[in-house]
Design an enzyme around this catalytic site. Structure first.
Site, PDB file in Angstrom:
ATOM      1  N   ASP A  39      -9.381 -10.168   8.181  1.00 28.67           N
ATOM      2  CA  ASP A  39      -8.874  -8.807   7.990  1.00 28.67           C
ATOM      3  C   ASP A  39      -9.885  -7.706   8.324  1.00 28.67           C
ATOM      4  OD1 ASP A  39      -6.514  -7.311   7.163  1.00 28.67           O
ATOM      5  OD2 ASP A  39      -7.641  -6.665   5.410  1.00 28.67           O
ATOM      6  N   SER A  66      -1.478  -4.030  10.251  1.00 20.92           N
ATOM      7  CA  SER A  66      -1.071  -4.817   9.091  1.00 20.92           C
ATOM      8  C   SER A  66       0.193  -5.617   9.414  1.00 20.92           C
ATOM      9  CB  SER A  66      -0.796  -3.903   7.906  1.00 20.92           C
ATOM     10  OG  SER A  66      -1.962  -3.179   7.589  1.00 20.92           O
ATOM     11  N   ALA A  67       0.205  -6.862   8.961  1.00 19.43           N
ATOM     12  CA  ALA A  67       1.345  -7.762   9.158  1.00 19.43           C
ATOM     13  C   ALA A  67       1.685  -7.967  10.636  1.00 19.43           C
ATOM     14  CB  ALA A  67       2.562  -7.287   8.370  1.00 19.43           C
ATOM     15  N   CYS A  68       0.664  -7.988  11.501  1.00 19.15           N
ATOM     16  CA  CYS A  68       0.886  -8.250  12.925  1.00 19.15           C
ATOM     17  C   CYS A  68       0.123  -9.474  13.419  1.00 19.15           C
ATOM     18  CB  CYS A  68       0.516  -7.040  13.756  1.00 19.15           C
ATOM     19  SG  CYS A  68       1.694  -5.682  13.564  1.00 19.15           S
ATOM     20  N   TYR A  92      -1.505  -3.096  -6.960  1.00 21.64           N
ATOM     21  CA  TYR A  92      -1.334  -3.832  -5.702  1.00 21.64           C
ATOM     22  C   TYR A  92      -2.640  -3.925  -4.915  1.00 21.64           C
ATOM     23  CZ  TYR A  92      -0.361  -4.969  -0.914  1.00 21.64           C
ATOM     24  OH  TYR A  92      -0.434  -5.554   0.322  1.00 21.64           O
ATOM     25  N   ARG A 118       0.837  -1.195   0.000  1.00 22.24           N
ATOM     26  CA  ARG A 118       0.000   0.000   0.000  1.00 22.24           C
ATOM     27  C   ARG A 118       0.875   1.251   0.000  1.00 22.24           C
ATOM     28  NH1 ARG A 118      -1.848   0.668   4.419  1.00 22.24           N
ATOM     29  NH2 ARG A 118      -1.161  -1.207   5.483  1.00 22.24           N
ATOM     30  N   HIS A 135     -10.779  -2.936  11.107  1.00 21.68           N
ATOM     31  CA  HIS A 135      -9.663  -3.754  10.590  1.00 21.68           C
ATOM     32  C   HIS A 135      -9.455  -4.922  11.556  1.00 21.68           C
ATOM     33  CE1 HIS A 135      -5.135  -3.791   9.238  1.00 21.68           C
ATOM     34  NE2 HIS A 135      -5.867  -4.595   8.494  1.00 21.68           N
ATOM     35  N   ASN A 137      -2.923 -15.232  10.933  1.00 20.64           N
ATOM     36  CA  ASN A 137      -2.439 -16.332  11.765  1.00 20.64           C
ATOM     37  C   ASN A 137      -3.389 -16.641  12.914  1.00 20.64           C
ATOM     38  OD1 ASN A 137       0.584 -17.415  11.312  1.00 20.64           O
ATOM     39  ND2 ASN A 137       0.326 -15.381  10.416  1.00 20.64           N
ATOM     40  N   ARG A 156       2.198 -11.873  -1.289  1.00 23.49           N
ATOM     41  CA  ARG A 156       0.861 -12.239  -0.801  1.00 23.49           C
ATOM     42  C   ARG A 156       0.241 -13.375  -1.599  1.00 23.49           C
ATOM     43  NH1 ARG A 156      -1.684  -8.875   3.541  1.00 23.49           N
ATOM     44  NH2 ARG A 156      -0.021  -7.395   3.982  1.00 23.49           N
ATOM     45  N   LYS A 203      -3.149 -11.097  12.146  1.00 21.39           N
ATOM     46  CA  LYS A 203      -4.582 -11.382  12.086  1.00 21.39           C
ATOM     47  C   LYS A 203      -4.872 -12.705  11.387  1.00 21.39           C
ATOM     48  CE  LYS A 203      -5.669  -7.487  10.192  1.00 21.39           C
ATOM     49  NZ  LYS A 203      -4.311  -6.955  10.273  1.00 21.39           N
TER      50      LYS A 203
HETATM   51  P1  GTP Z   1      -2.373  -7.962   6.982  1.00 27.01           P
HETATM   52  O1  GTP Z   1      -2.850  -8.925   5.975  1.00 27.01           O
HETATM   53  O2  GTP Z   1      -1.281  -7.072   6.476  1.00 27.01           O
HETATM   54  O3  GTP Z   1      -3.468  -7.150   7.603  1.00 27.01           O
HETATM   55  O4  GTP Z   1      -1.583  -8.805   8.134  1.00 27.01           O
HETATM   56  P2  GTP Z   1      -2.070  -9.777   9.295  1.00 27.01           P
HETATM   57  O5  GTP Z   1      -2.393  -8.965  10.505  1.00 27.01           O
HETATM   58  O6  GTP Z   1      -3.105 -10.713   8.806  1.00 27.01           O
HETATM   59  O7  GTP Z   1      -0.714 -10.563   9.646  1.00 27.01           O
HETATM   60  P3  GTP Z   1      -0.309 -12.088   9.387  1.00 27.01           P
HETATM   61  O8  GTP Z   1      -1.149 -13.050  10.160  1.00 27.01           O
HETATM   62  O9  GTP Z   1      -0.203 -12.295   7.931  1.00 27.01           O
HETATM   63  O10 GTP Z   1       1.150 -12.113  10.034  1.00 27.01           O
HETATM   64  C1  GTP Z   1       2.158 -11.248   9.615  1.00 27.01           C
HETATM   65  C2  GTP Z   1       3.496 -11.694  10.111  1.00 27.01           C
HETATM   66  O11 GTP Z   1       3.483 -11.820  11.539  1.00 27.01           O
HETATM   67  C3  GTP Z   1       3.916 -13.053   9.563  1.00 27.01           C
HETATM   68  O12 GTP Z   1       5.274 -13.001   9.205  1.00 27.01           O
HETATM   69  C4  GTP Z   1       3.707 -13.987  10.728  1.00 27.01           C
HETATM   70  O13 GTP Z   1       4.567 -15.079  10.684  1.00 27.01           O
HETATM   71  C5  GTP Z   1       3.978 -13.094  11.937  1.00 27.01           C
HETATM   72  N1  GTP Z   1       3.216 -13.559  13.133  1.00 27.01           N
HETATM   73  C6  GTP Z   1       1.895 -13.844  13.178  1.00 27.01           C
HETATM   74  N2  GTP Z   1       1.533 -14.291  14.405  1.00 27.01           N
HETATM   75  C7  GTP Z   1       2.656 -14.277  15.155  1.00 27.01           C
HETATM   76  C8  GTP Z   1       2.936 -14.622  16.513  1.00 27.01           C
HETATM   77  O14 GTP Z   1       2.068 -15.032  17.290  1.00 27.01           O
HETATM   78  N3  GTP Z   1       4.228 -14.462  16.926  1.00 27.01           N
HETATM   79  C9  GTP Z   1       5.215 -14.002  16.098  1.00 27.01           C
HETATM   80  N4  GTP Z   1       6.437 -13.863  16.584  1.00 27.01           N
HETATM   81  N5  GTP Z   1       4.985 -13.669  14.804  1.00 27.01           N
HETATM   82  C10 GTP Z   1       3.727 -13.804  14.335  1.00 27.01           C
HETATM   83  C1  SPV Z   2      -2.947  -4.749   5.000  1.00 27.85           C
HETATM   84  O1  SPV Z   2      -1.968  -4.108   4.593  1.00 27.85           O
HETATM   85  O2  SPV Z   2      -3.493  -4.509   6.106  1.00 27.85           O
HETATM   86  C2  SPV Z   2      -3.521  -5.843   4.185  1.00 27.85           C
HETATM   87  C3  SPV Z   2      -3.103  -5.968   2.798  1.00 27.85           C
HETATM   88  O3  SPV Z   2      -4.384  -6.558   4.659  1.00 27.85           O
HETATM   89  S1  SPV Z   2      -3.901  -4.794   1.797  1.00 27.85           S
HETATM   90  O4  SPV Z   2      -5.025  -5.419   1.149  1.00 27.85           O
HETATM   91  O5  SPV Z   2      -2.957  -4.379   0.793  1.00 27.85           O
HETATM   92  O6  SPV Z   2      -4.340  -3.693   2.590  1.00 27.85           O
HETATM   93 MN    MN Z   3      -4.965  -5.895   6.758  1.00 21.77          MN
END
Ligand code: GTP
Ligand code: SPV
Ligand code: MN
Length: 612
Positions: A291, A266-268, A215, A73, A244, A272, A389, A270
């Site tokens: 998400d 994001s990437a924290c 993207y 983004r 979110h 998982n 992704r 969700k």
């Molecule tokens: P968006 O799609 O961007 O909104 O991200 P998201 O919040 O769905 O994050 P996602 O579950 O894809 O995880 C992002 C990163 O965090 C990955 O590299 C995971 O491996 C890492 N991660 C997820 N859960 C954990 C956890 O409990 N511990 C640790 N250390 N890392 C984690």
């Molecule tokens: C995020 O960045 O929080 C995502 C991927 O879930 S995107 O659809 O690009 O926003």
């Molecule tokens: Mn997201």
């Protein structure tokens, strides 16, 4: 379907205007069929823009690679163009809507020459659900069409629900102008100059205009643009919540069910968390969404739907160990973007759980490089981009809950907020009440990740409710909206049905920079503690920051010592004092008179309590 079949006069007029401005060679109204999906993929593959994967290893799956400018983004190019600047607030890029439309009309003029315009009617949420909304995206990208097929509900039944005068959010999108003489073809169609990309929102008229990017979050306009930035405004105006948040179904060993919605930046984590396979015996997690959550009160109970129909998930770090359900989801019918392509036409990424097979591999930049023997990331030499992704239908998730697409939604018992914090913030903490929960959500900080192009990964930013990049209006008003909904529920005698609010942090690090908590499946221990807390279990100690787990109330994973656990759930008084100072000086100060007084007061109360 052609234009004449559109029965909605307003929609037809809007499409005709777009055709006149963008001058495509032809126009197609999408029907959402399998044949259409296959045809769009074939167009991309025939143009050399996508590679079909090995049908034995990944049936009906495809590998794509974007321009380096188009991997995440573009937050600095994302605009909230409300009439009044003050409506956008301190966390958004505001720009004048009239000027912005002028600029963008210039970019859109003739931009689809030589291409087909696709008109994509889609529903966010089960078609016809009382919580769902309809959008129509106009795009010149077949990649957008097939990704929208996965991520939303596309097709003729949407037009039927829309009728002749129904409400829809118009979403205009073009990847770029056709190449001019001497301009370089980067392979991936987009505007390679980041500063010429625009992801624009017009909250007063509920419109979205996007230009220059293919993207996900910039181009699949149903997702962050409609389902969060525009929907947050609709939710404010209509009295509901667009967040979110993941949604999960948690079943305890006695078979009792609770639904939890969780906001993590994001990437924290969700995706998982939403797909977690518990290590705690007898407990079960099933996925509703990963998400976005749209929520409405019905008779005092908050109900949530997942407005999406697919998952657009982060690949690096996804493995059988971290997220087996995601790994199993993406075995077939999956779009992979910006990961590695192996010699035997399979996909690979860092921390997938094994080294890359074969002698060589194609990285996300398209270079053939030696196959890494291990899956450890090497900074700067990643095979998969850190924000690579997958796009996959939700129905392919092995732990999808049967009610994931129930038009009525699921009743929410708890909210969870969190962020990525190496210190101070405990593993889990329950708010004292709704207002205190909103306070905790409002001060959330998190280390910046690679999900956005233009932010420095690693440093901490305040990301209240994980909504800073996604709230379509002033966040001071957003906090007030949350407070108002809670107060209304209480005034109407439904206070006991309000979701309990928790705060989590899976990302504490020790002095050596190692994660102190194993996370992933082990997070089930924290979910179980929350579940029992919702039922009134005496598993907590009251502290100034909220209810922390009583020592011994969370059974330890094998690799966590008593001492580590004690550290994870202790109140770090000095850390919190520093936190308060930072919130006051660098965060709350931004909201001026729009910061609800209740929240400012709670910051003072917390400071006083910590000084006792
Ligand atoms: P968006 O799609 O961007 O909104 O991200 P998201 O919040 O769905 O994050 P996602 O579950 O894809 O995880 C992002 C990163 O965090 C990955 O590299 C995971 O491996 C890492 N991660 C997820 N859960 C954990 C956890 O409990 N511990 C640790 N250390 N890392 C984690
Ligand atoms: C995020 O960045 O929080 C995502 C991927 O879930 S995107 O659809 O690009 O926003
Ligand atoms: Mn997201």
């Amino acid at each position: 379907m052609n234009l004449n079949e559109l029965k909605h006069e307003g929609l037809k007029k809007w499409v005709e205007e777009a055709v006149a401005m963008m001058t495509p060679d032809s126009v197609e109204v999408c029907d959402g069929s399998k044949a259409e999906y296959d045809r769009m993929l074939k167009i991309m593959v025939d143009a050399g823009l996508g590679v079909p994967l090995n049908p034995e290893k990944r049936p009906n799956s495809f590998w794509f690679r974007s321009d380096p400018s188009d991997v995440a983004r573009a937050e600095s190019r994302t605009f909230i163009a409300s009439k009044n600047k003050d409506d956008a607030g301190p966390t958004n890029n505001w720009t004048d809507p009239v000027e912005l439309k002028d600029t963008m009309r210039g970019l859109y003029k003739g931009c689809m020459k030589g291409r087909t315009m696709y008109v994509i009617p889609f529903s966010m949420g089960p078609v016809g659900s009382d919580i769902a909304k309809i959008g129509v995206e106009i795009s010149d990208s077949p990649y957008v069409v097939f990704n929208m097929h996965i991520m939303t509900r596309v097709g003729a039944d949407v037009l039927k629900v829309l009728g002749t005068d129904g409400f829809y959010v118009p979403c205009l999108h073009s990847i770029a102008k056709p190449l001019g003489p001497g301009e370089k073809d980067t392979g991936w169609p987009c505007e390679p100059d980041v500063n010429k990309k625009y992801i624009s929102h017009f909250p007063d008229t509920y419109e979205i205009w996007s230009y220059g990017s293919g993207y996900g979050g910039n181009a699949l306009l149903g997702k962050k643009c409609l389902a969060l930035r525009i929907a947050s405004v609709l939710a404010r105006d209509e009295g509901w919540l667009a967040e979110h948040m993941l949604i999960l179904k948690l079943t305890n060993p006695q078979g009792k069910v609770k639904y939890i919605a969780g906001a993590l930046p994001s990437a924290c984590g969700k995706t998982n968390l939403a797909m977690l396979i518990p290590t705690l015996p007898g407990w079960k997690v099933e996925t509703i969404g990963d998400d976005i959550a749209w929520m409405k009160f019905k008779n005092g109970q908050l109900y949530a739907i997942n407005p999406e129909a697919g998952f657009f998930g982060v690949l690096p770090g996804t493995s059988d160990h971290s997220n087996k359900s995601a790994m199993d989801s993406i075995k077939k019918n999956t779009i992979f973007t910006n990961c590695g392509l192996t010699e035997d036409k399979d996909v690979w990424w860092e921390q997938i759980g094994y080294g890359a097979p074969g002698e060589t591999i194609i990285n996300w930049k398209g270079e053939k490089v030696p196959s890494p023997k291990t899956d450890k990331p090497v900074a700067g030499q990643e095979i998969a981009h850190v924000n690579a992704r997958f796009t996959v239908p939700a129905s392919q998730c092995p732990v999808i809950a049967s009610e994931w697409d129930d038009p009525n939604g699921v009743p929410i018992s708890a909210f969870l907020f969190g962020g990525r914090r190496a210190a101070t913030i405990p593993l889990v903490n329950q708010s004292k009440n709704w207002v205190h929960g909103v306070f905790m959500g409002s001060i959330t900080g998190s280390e910046i990740t690679a999900a956005a192009l233009d932010l420095k990964a690693g440093s901490i930013r305040r990301d209240p409710f994980a909504m800073v990049p996604f709230c379509g209006y002033h966040m001071g008003d957003y906090f007030a909206h949350w407070l108002k909904l809670g107060k209304k529920a209480q005034d109407e005698g439904h206070g006991d049905k309000l979701p309990k609010i928790f705060f989590v942090n899976w990302f504490r690090k020790d002095a050596d920079g190692k994660f102190m908590w194993p996370g992933y499946s082990e997070n089930s221990r924290v979910l179980a503690w929350m579940f029992d807390r919702c039922d009134g279990a005496q598993n907590f100690v009251e502290t100034p920051i909220g209810n922390l787990p009583k020592p011994g109330s969370i059974p330890l994973p094998s690799d966590v010592s008593d001492a580590t656990m004690a550290e994870l759930i202790k109140l770090d008084v000095d850390g919190w004092k520093a936190e308060i100072a930072d919130v006051r000086e660098n965060h709350y100060s931004k909201f001026g008179s729009k910061l609800p007084k209740e929240l400012a007061d709670l910051l003072d109360v917390l400071e006083k309590d910590l000084n006792k």
